[in-house]
Design an enzyme around this catalytic site. Structure first.
Site, short mmCIF file in Angstrom:
data_model
loop_
_atom_site.label_atom_id
_atom_site.label_comp_id
_atom_site.label_asym_id
_atom_site.label_seq_id
_atom_site.Cartn_x
_atom_site.Cartn_y
_atom_site.Cartn_z
N SER A 224 28.20 20.06 -12.86
CA SER A 224 27.26 18.97 -12.58
C SER A 224 26.04 19.54 -11.87
O SER A 224 25.95 20.76 -11.65
CB SER A 224 27.93 17.91 -11.70
N LYS A 225 25.11 18.68 -11.50
CA LYS A 225 23.88 19.12 -10.88
C LYS A 225 24.12 19.84 -9.55
O LYS A 225 23.28 20.64 -9.11
CB LYS A 225 22.94 17.92 -10.66
N ARG A 226 25.25 19.57 -8.91
CA ARG A 226 25.49 20.23 -7.63
C ARG A 226 25.68 21.74 -7.79
O ARG A 226 25.61 22.50 -6.83
CB ARG A 226 26.71 19.64 -6.93
N GLY A 228 23.70 23.54 -9.70
CA GLY A 228 22.43 24.09 -10.15
C GLY A 228 21.99 23.42 -11.42
O GLY A 228 22.19 22.23 -11.62
N GLU A 234 16.57 21.96 -17.81
CA GLU A 234 16.52 22.49 -16.45
C GLU A 234 16.55 24.02 -16.44
O GLU A 234 15.91 24.66 -15.60
CB GLU A 234 17.68 21.93 -15.63
#
Length: 442
Positions: A224-226, A228, A234
């Site tokens: 997930s985004k946590r 990176g 992205e």
């Protein structure tokens, strides 16, 4: 071999989806087969043109060209309806008005582990008859996976309004496209028996299925985004090169006999086979991607690095700065924080000024100015000689000479090599920045 990549356009292309696309692309290229792109856009609320473009944009950036498509699932409603009618006419499917309450009541009577079996009615949703016995999936990655048919409800494959459900549409689309191998994420494994039942009911051949292990972060949890960057867009914004991303994604759940790490796309195509895909979850570690990307950056010549940096930053004339930054950056995004001061002027770092331009630092900088003013010619070799002469004459450590100069030129203690930086700025700009720093330090 005919494979497909069939994303649902509900946002940016996730890293897991990108790896699925890459593995299918590699399979097609390795075998001389075809890759079909299908956009599964039946969720009209989330499947916007903008979301479709994000998928196409990500594939373009990754340089994963497809051979057929994009085929839009939403445009195949007539064909789906015809296949649904065929199953109704052959008795493989039936109309049912059973509700969730009816299904629950059936299970209460027949046992919680018994799937719902309905009675044909004159109208309603369309359910598929689940065959008796077991469904064996000989998965190309996971091996044999057995499903007990008795525990499954007769699945709804068509709504009362005539539209069809996901598993039915997917089976028909794979059949019509002549897909021989369905390679997708492990989260689709539970869909496989339902799609096989549709094909079986139609008397159609089934493709080979292969389910990829999911991708986790370094902590073992779902990516997930946590962790990176979580999407292709992205990764691009973070300054990674598409060839490095392809290389890294290929190694997430797949490997070679010799455990090679840096593999060109051509080499990946030559080596890639499904039998070396792991059954275990893969681990995405952005630190490893950064390291690998740095290797790819250093393989570029200065002109190509400059071209990519200019495209990434939207600035022109970066060749000289690219050359002196080449060995110090791991991503394109590292360049401007390192060398942007060459174009935008010094940054403002009060702590750096206080440490290196007060007291003795100012006196050293004044001596540096005189030495650089006299350097002839003004190139890296003679700049280096002039600065080293000051180090020796004053019996200082190199940093006590180089850091005051670096802060005067860059505004911070971080820059490309100091000799190269001075030469790149040129005599006039170097002296102008030193003078400003000396005036400010009074």
């Amino acid at each position: 071999m005919r494979v497909r990549f069939a994303p649902s356009p509900t946002g940016a292309l996730h890293i897991g989806g990108a790896r699925t696309a890459l593995f299918n692309w590699l399979l097609a290229r390795h075998s001389g087969g075809k890759l079909v792109l299908r956009i599964e856009d039946t969720d009209r609320e989330r499947s916007t043109p903008e979301n479709v473009e994000q998928i196409l944009d990500a594939l373009r950036w990754l340089e994963l060209e497809y051979d057929e498509g994009p085929i839009f699932q939403s445009e195949r409603a007539q064909r789906h309806g015809e296949a649904l009618q065929q199953l109704l006419e052959t008795g493989q499917a039936y109309f049912s008005n059973a509700t969730g309450v009816d299904v629950k009541a059936y299970k209460a009577q027949h046992g919680a582990n018994r799937g719902f079996r309905g009675e044909p009615e004159d109208s309603g949703a369309v359910r598929l008859h689940v065959p008796e016995g077991e469904t064996l999936v000989d998965d190309a990655i996971l091996g044999e996976v057995l499903f007990e048919n008795a525990v499954y409800d007769d699945p709804v494959i068509g709504r009362a309004d005539g539209s069809v459900l996901y598993n039915f549409a997917v089976a028909i689309d794979d059949l019509d496209a002549g897909i021989t191998h369905v390679v997708r994420g492990n989260d689709h494994l539970s869909n496989t028996p339902k799609q096989l039942w549709v094909l079986q009911a139609l008397g159609a051949p089934a493709p080979v299925y292969g389910h990829l292990p999911l991708i986790h972060g370094p902590d073992g949890k779902k990516l997930s985004k946590r962790h990176g960057a979580a999407s292709v867009q992205e990764l691009r914004q973070a300054g990674y090169l598409p060839e490095a991303v392809r290389n890294y994604l290929a190694l997430l759940g797949w490997g070679t006999d010799d455990d090679a790490t840096k593999l060109s796309t051509e080499e990946l195509v030559r080596r890639f086979t499904l039998d070396r895909v792991s059954r275990n979850s893969a681990q995405f570690d952005e630190a490893k991607l950064r390291w690998l990307n740095g290797l790819y950056l250093r393989d570029l010549d200065d002109a190509e690095l400059a071209r990519r940096l200019e495209e990434f930053t939207g600035r022109d004339g970066l060749l000289g700065a690219a050359r002196i930054s080449h060995e110090k950056i791991q991503t394109l995004a590292d360049f401007w924080p390192l060398a942007g001061f060459i174009f935008d002027g010094p940054a403002d770092d009060p702590a750096a000024r206080e440490k290196w331009l007060d007291g003795d630092g100012r006196a050293v900088l004044a001596a540096v100015r005189d030495a650089l003013a006299a350097a002839e010619p003004f190139d890296e070799e003679h700049v280096e000689a002039a600065l080293k002469e000051i180090v020796a004459a004053r019996e200082l450590k190199p940093r006590d000479v180089y850091q005051p100069l670096r802060v005067a030129l860059a505004g911070t203690t971080v820059s490309p090599g100091i000799f190269e930086t001075v030469a790149q700025l040129g005599r006039e700009e170097t002296l102008r920045r030193i003078d400003r720093a000396l005036d400010a330090a009074v």
